[in-house]
Motif scaffolding. Structure first.
Motif, PDB file in Angstrom:
ATOM      1  N   PRO A 110       5.596  -2.230  31.292  1.00  0.00           N
ATOM      2  CA  PRO A 110       4.277  -2.564  30.747  1.00  0.00           C
ATOM      3  C   PRO A 110       3.843  -1.530  29.711  1.00  0.00           C
ATOM      4  N   PRO A 111       3.042  -1.965  28.739  1.00  0.00           N
ATOM      5  CA  PRO A 111       2.572  -1.023  27.720  1.00  0.00           C
ATOM      6  C   PRO A 111       1.630   0.009  28.308  1.00  0.00           C
ATOM      7  N   ASP A 112       1.621   1.207  27.705  1.00  0.00           N
ATOM      8  CA  ASP A 112       0.682   2.243  28.120  1.00  0.00           C
ATOM      9  C   ASP A 112      -0.703   1.895  27.603  1.00  0.00           C
ATOM     10  N   LEU A 113      -1.717   2.120  28.430  1.00  0.00           N
ATOM     11  CA  LEU A 113      -3.088   1.821  28.059  1.00  0.00           C
ATOM     12  C   LEU A 113      -3.961   3.052  28.240  1.00  0.00           C
ATOM     13  N   ALA A 114      -4.941   3.180  27.363  1.00  0.00           N
ATOM     14  CA  ALA A 114      -5.977   4.209  27.482  1.00  0.00           C
ATOM     15  C   ALA A 114      -7.297   3.461  27.559  1.00  0.00           C
ATOM     16  N   ASP A 115      -7.869   3.386  28.749  1.00  0.00           N
ATOM     17  CA  ASP A 115      -9.112   2.652  28.978  1.00  0.00           C
ATOM     18  C   ASP A 115      -9.002   1.208  28.483  1.00  0.00           C
ATOM     19  N   GLY A 116      -7.874   0.579  28.745  1.00  0.00           N
ATOM     20  CA  GLY A 116      -7.649  -0.815  28.386  1.00  0.00           C
ATOM     21  C   GLY A 116      -7.128  -1.038  26.978  1.00  0.00           C
ATOM     22  N   GLU A 117      -7.000   0.031  26.185  1.00  0.00           N
ATOM     23  CA  GLU A 117      -6.520  -0.096  24.802  1.00  0.00           C
ATOM     24  C   GLU A 117      -5.098   0.432  24.679  1.00  0.00           C
ATOM     25  N   LEU A 118      -4.368  -0.142  23.752  1.00  0.00           N
ATOM     26  CA  LEU A 118      -2.984   0.225  23.505  1.00  0.00           C
ATOM     27  C   LEU A 118      -2.851   1.716  23.209  1.00  0.00           C
ATOM     28  N   ALA A 119      -1.848   2.355  23.810  1.00  0.00           N
ATOM     29  CA  ALA A 119      -1.608   3.788  23.630  1.00  0.00           C
ATOM     30  C   ALA A 119      -0.108   4.049  23.639  1.00  0.00           C
ATOM     31  N   SER A 120       0.282   5.262  23.297  1.00  0.00           N
ATOM     32  CA  SER A 120       1.670   5.737  23.389  1.00  0.00           C
ATOM     33  C   SER A 120       2.657   4.831  22.655  1.00  0.00           C
ATOM     34  N   CYS A 121       2.328   4.483  21.433  1.00  0.00           N
ATOM     35  CA  CYS A 121       3.229   3.606  20.690  1.00  0.00           C
ATOM     36  C   CYS A 121       3.004   3.759  19.184  1.00  0.00           C
ATOM     37  N   THR A 122       3.848   3.081  18.434  1.00  0.00           N
ATOM     38  CA  THR A 122       3.711   3.018  16.980  1.00  0.00           C
ATOM     39  C   THR A 122       3.473   1.569  16.601  1.00  0.00           C
ATOM     40  N   VAL A 123       2.452   1.349  15.790  1.00  0.00           N
ATOM     41  CA  VAL A 123       2.127   0.018  15.288  1.00  0.00           C
ATOM     42  C   VAL A 123       2.376   0.054  13.782  1.00  0.00           C
ATOM     43  N   GLU A 124       3.162  -0.892  13.283  1.00  0.00           N
ATOM     44  CA  GLU A 124       3.477  -0.934  11.854  1.00  0.00           C
ATOM     45  C   GLU A 124       3.151  -2.310  11.294  1.00  0.00           C
ATOM     46  N   TRP A 125       2.675  -2.336  10.063  1.00  0.00           N
ATOM     47  CA  TRP A 125       2.448  -3.600   9.375  1.00  0.00           C
ATOM     48  C   TRP A 125       2.507  -3.380   7.869  1.00  0.00           C
ATOM     49  N   ARG A 126       2.658  -4.480   7.152  1.00  0.00           N
ATOM     50  CA  ARG A 126       2.661  -4.475   5.691  1.00  0.00           C
ATOM     51  C   ARG A 126       1.539  -5.386   5.219  1.00  0.00           C
ATOM     52  N   MET A 127       0.985  -5.027   4.069  1.00  0.00           N
ATOM     53  CA  MET A 127      -0.079  -5.847   3.511  1.00  0.00           C
ATOM     54  C   MET A 127      -0.100  -5.669   1.998  1.00  0.00           C
ATOM     55  N   PRO A 128      -0.546  -6.683   1.258  1.00  0.00           N
ATOM     56  CA  PRO A 128      -0.657  -6.521  -0.193  1.00  0.00           C
ATOM     57  C   PRO A 128      -1.881  -5.680  -0.539  1.00  0.00           C
ATOM     58  N   LEU A 129      -1.773  -4.903  -1.603  1.00  0.00           N
ATOM     59  CA  LEU A 129      -2.877  -4.077  -2.077  1.00  0.00           C
ATOM     60  C   LEU A 129      -2.937  -4.208  -3.599  1.00  0.00           C
ATOM     61  N   THR A 130      -4.104  -4.549  -4.109  1.00  0.00           N
ATOM     62  CA  THR A 130      -4.272  -4.694  -5.547  1.00  0.00           C
ATOM     63  C   THR A 130      -4.259  -3.319  -6.204  1.00  0.00           C
ATOM     64  N   VAL A 131      -3.474  -3.202  -7.281  1.00  0.00           N
ATOM     65  CA  VAL A 131      -3.323  -1.945  -7.990  1.00  0.00           C
ATOM     66  C   VAL A 131      -3.451  -2.220  -9.484  1.00  0.00           C
ATOM     67  N   ALA A 132      -4.400  -1.558 -10.131  1.00  0.00           N
ATOM     68  CA  ALA A 132      -4.578  -1.696 -11.579  1.00  0.00           C
ATOM     69  C   ALA A 132      -3.549  -0.822 -12.281  1.00  0.00           C
ATOM     70  N   GLY A 133      -3.071  -1.286 -13.438  1.00  0.00           N
ATOM     71  CA  GLY A 133      -2.154  -0.492 -14.242  1.00  0.00           C
ATOM     72  C   GLY A 133      -0.687  -0.739 -13.960  1.00  0.00           C
ATOM     73  N   ILE A 134      -0.384  -1.737 -13.125  1.00  0.00           N
ATOM     74  CA  ILE A 134       1.012  -2.118 -12.905  1.00  0.00           C
ATOM     75  C   ILE A 134       1.166  -3.584 -13.293  1.00  0.00           C
ATOM     76  N   GLU A 135       2.360  -3.955 -13.701  1.00  0.00           N
ATOM     77  CA  GLU A 135       2.614  -5.291 -14.226  1.00  0.00           C
ATOM     78  C   GLU A 135       2.259  -6.410 -13.252  1.00  0.00           C
ATOM     79  N   THR A 136       2.644  -6.265 -11.988  1.00  0.00           N
ATOM     80  CA  THR A 136       2.411  -7.322 -11.007  1.00  0.00           C
ATOM     81  C   THR A 136       0.961  -7.380 -10.539  1.00  0.00           C
ATOM     82  N   GLY A 137       0.246  -6.254 -10.603  1.00  0.00           N
ATOM     83  CA  GLY A 137      -1.133  -6.199 -10.152  1.00  0.00           C
ATOM     84  C   GLY A 137      -1.295  -6.074  -8.649  1.00  0.00           C
ATOM     85  N   VAL A 138      -0.193  -6.243  -7.914  1.00  0.00           N
ATOM     86  CA  VAL A 138      -0.234  -6.136  -6.455  1.00  0.00           C
ATOM     87  C   VAL A 138       0.986  -5.342  -6.002  1.00  0.00           C
ATOM     88  N   ALA A 139       0.772  -4.447  -5.045  1.00  0.00           N
ATOM     89  CA  ALA A 139       1.863  -3.663  -4.474  1.00  0.00           C
ATOM     90  C   ALA A 139       1.892  -3.882  -2.967  1.00  0.00           C
TER      91      ALA A 139
END
Length: 187
Positions: free
Chosen positions: A27-56
């Motif tokens: 079972p996952p480790d919890l701290a007062d019912g919240e996720l703990a002792s782990c790594t959470v990773e995600w990717r998301m688009p971010l708008t960037v001015a000054g680059i050709e695509t406009g999104v990184a």
């Protein structure tokens, strides 16, 4: 995680949505019912001015520490990488707040390249009472003139009820304006 569903408003406050899955060998480790002792990773688009695509592509890595006696986790570390057409830039060190991590990235971008998001917008700020890891910026696009007059935390406290709501640092609306230095409460 490990067959268990978590949900929450912030990635450092993900709560177990239902009892731990029956038969879960680890079972996952919890701290007062919240996720703990782990790594959470995600990717998301971010708008960037000054680059050709406009999104990184923004890669986020959140390391949640072990449960501590105060019913939280003993550490939170946040690392970011931004994949640009010219290469990848990453946070110089681990941060505990999205604000610091994004501003670290912004400081590494070439001249003429900049993040276009609420974190760099002229009409967003954090409450002087404190903020969470991610997604707790007040937006003042509906009260721009009043926000431009903010000079102290008390000015901002008085204006908070007139905000247009809470936004994520990476959000971008059609009323974005580049933030000048020494603007609002956060400068």
């Amino acid at each position: 995680m490990r067959g268990n569903r978590f949900e929450g408003a912030m990635p450092d406050g993900l709560e177990l949505a239902e009892p731990v899955m029956e038969g879960c060998e680890q079972p996952p480790d919890l701290a007062d019912g919240e996720l703990a002792s782990c790594t959470v990773e995600w990717r998301m688009p971010l708008t960037v001015a000054g680059i050709e695509t406009g999104v990184a592509d923004l890669r986020v890595r959140l390391l949640l520490g072990d449960p501590d006696p105060r019913r939280g986790v003993d550490s939170i570390e946040l690392e970011l990488e931004l994949a640009l057409p010219t290469g990848t830039v990453g946070t110089a060190k681990s941060h505990g707040w999205m604000e610091d991590a994004l501003l670290d990235l912004q400081g590494q971008l070439a001249e003429g390249v900049s993040l276009r998001a609420c974190i760099t917008c002229a009409f967003s700020d954090y409450s002087p009472a404190g903020a969470g890891l991610f997604g707790t910026m007040a937006c003042f696009r509906g009260s721009k003139d009043a926000y431009r007059a903010v000079r102290t935390k008390w000015d901002l406290f008085r204006l908070l009820p007139e905000s247009s709501g809470w936004v994520q640092e990476t959000f971008l609306c059609d009323q974005y304006g580049r933030r000048a230095s020494n603007t609002g409460y956060r400068g």
